[in-house]
Design an enzyme around this catalytic site. Structure first.
Site, PDB file in Angstrom:
ATOM      1  N   HIS A 233       0.780  -1.609  -0.273  1.00 35.51           N
ATOM      2  CA  HIS A 233       0.282  -0.111   0.118  1.00 35.51           C
ATOM      3  C   HIS A 233       0.722   0.939  -0.409  1.00 35.51           C
ATOM      4  CE1 HIS A 233       0.684  -1.377   4.118  1.00 35.51           C
ATOM      5  NE2 HIS A 233      -0.013  -1.937   4.365  1.00 35.51           N
ATOM      6  N   ASP A 306      -6.061  -4.746  -0.005  1.00 40.43           N
ATOM      7  CA  ASP A 306      -6.310  -4.576   1.868  1.00 40.43           C
ATOM      8  C   ASP A 306      -7.671  -5.041   2.555  1.00 40.43           C
ATOM      9  OD1 ASP A 306      -5.421  -3.953   4.162  1.00 40.43           O
ATOM     10  OD2 ASP A 306      -4.554  -2.028   4.046  1.00 40.43           O
TER      11      ASP A 306
HETATM   12 ZN   LIG Z   1      -0.891  -2.897   5.793  1.00 39.28          ZN
END
Ligand SMILES: [Zn+2]
Length: 442
Positions: A233, A306
């Protein structure tokens, strides 16, 4: 024998053609497909649909074992199938932590039995995610789950000696360490991106340098060791610059971006609605534009969701007390169409690359992310790019409703998902697992 004839779909958004799926593989394309289908083939009208290789998520939180009220392996992979995914990597921050061969095999087996999508467990880098001792990486790699991705995600592998040793260790089996880049001292008590908005709101800021300094260190470590490193991320323009520099030097670094970091900014924190609280935090408009450009030019290799489901009590509270994280499996593809395809930054061939081919490659998954060609495994997703849908979390298959896209209208709809030639989703509806893939019931 199962046979499906997909009529008139557009592989990767290119020319329309027919695909014949027999016993888990793509058996024929074009005129051959209709000719060889035979009378028993079930016909799926794919007119107007784009055919992609089944999506592969390198970064999913399935919460089982330990937090089954937020998500189970079954509910999470059902959500994945509805989002067009045929494979997901399940992060290790469960309870117990996935830091032994026993736990990763359990996760792998439950995923297999559920039958919605292939589950590839991610192994913890350190015992209990505590950052002090290396976990049994070799035992997890050699287990039935054949773990190739290792991550303490949720925590940064902060100790440079441990990070170096992990990078050295995974080389033996061509594994990769996926780093959650967050300098812990620079982010103590941090609640949102550090900047003008955090100052105005009086929330403790999370400086970009806390992410960037770890990425800079880790690409240098990976270079020194001659190992692969993957950065989870990416959220800042500075992180993009470091990854770009590292790649220009030939360092074996890959990077991911989440759908939410491609669409949302820190301005949403002004609502004090914890649905927008996430780790790493939503950043600025400038960061969002840099991330989109980097995904388009290949500096950022992949999109990973995520997906981080949370029960209501962990989100329906004051911002400071709320958990970090957002759901994402069922909205990933629409957000990528909205932010990348519709504005002309990417084609559907690029979508296949960032959401299927490359994540499979990074995770060393062999049966997903393959070309749409005769003889290849029939792991596919069919999407209607012209559809527009309102995001209604209550309609999602995930057990949690912390979607930051609630109330938005997004383009694209997953019409069908095929796992080894059998539909897990058809006409936009989840099929029952037994009917879908013949797996044993549980
Ligand atoms: Zn993470």
């Amino acid at each position: 024998m199962t046979r499906y004839l997909l009529r008139g779909g557009a592989p990767l958004g290119a020319e329309r053609t027919d695909l014949l799926l027999i016993d888990g593989r793509i058996a024929a394309l074009g005129a051959d497909a209709a000719r060889e289908a035979g009378a028993e083939a079930r016909v799926v009208d794919a007119e107007g649909l784009v055919v992609l290789p089944g999506l592969v998520d390198l970064h999913t939180h399935l919460r089982e074992p330990g937090k089954e009220e937020a998500e189970t392996i079954t509910s999470g992979t059902r959500a994945a199938a509805l989002g067009g995914f045929t494979a997901v990597h399940a992060m290790a921050n469960t309870s117990p932590v996935a830091d032994t061969a026993g736990v990763v095999e359990q996760v792998w087996r439950i995923g297999r039995e559920a039958g919605w999508a292939d589950v590839f467990p991610v192994g913890a880098v350190t015992v209990g995610l505590e950052g002090t001792r290396l976990a049994e990486l070799g035992a997890m790699a050699n287990s039935e789950a054949r773990v190739r991705v290792f991550s303490d995600d949720g925590h940064c592998v902060w100790d440079p000696v441990l990070m170096r040793r992990a990078l050295e260790y995974v080389k033996a089996f061509d594994g990769v360490v996926a780093q959650h880049a967050q300098e812990p001292r620079l982010t103590e008590g941090a609640q949102m991106n550090e900047g003008v908005v955090s100052a105005e709101l009086g929330l403790t800021g999370w400086p970009a340098v806390a992410e960037e300094s770890i990425i800079a260190r880790d690409v240098l470590l990976a270079d020194h060791v001659g190992s692969r490193v993957h950065i989870c991320h990416l959220s800042t323009a500075g992180s993009v610059e470091i990854v770009r520099w590292a790649k220009s030097r030939g360092i074996a670094v890959t990077a991911e971006v989440t759908p939410h970091h491609l669409l949302l900014t820190e301005e949403l924190a002004r609502s004090y609605d914890p649905v927008y609280k996430v780790n790493p935090p939503l950043r600025t408009e400038e960061d969002v534009l840099a991330l989109r450009a980097a995904l388009a030019d290949g500096t950022i290799d992949i999109v990973a969701t995520d997906h981080a489901p949370h029960p209501r009590e962990d989100k329906d509270c004051e911002w400071q007390q709320a958990a970090f994280g957002m759901t994402g499996l069922e909205t990933a593809l629409p957000v990528i169409i909205d932010t990348m395809v519709d504005p002309g930054l990417m084609t559907f061939a690029d979508v296949a690359r960032v959401l299927s081919t490359k994540p499979a490659e990074i995770g060393r998954v062999t049966d997903h992310g393959r070309p749409l060609a005769v003889g290849e495994p029939a792991n596919l997703t069919l999407i209607d790019p012209a559809a527009r849908r309102d995001v209604v979390p209550a309609e999602h298959a995930t057990l949690s409703d912390n979607s930051p896209f609630a109330g938005r209208t997004l383009p694209g709809r997953v019409v069908a998902t095929f796992l080894r030639g059998r539909p897990t989703v058809l006409d936009g509806q989840a099929m029952t697992p037994t009917a879908a893939n013949g797996a044993t019931t549980k």
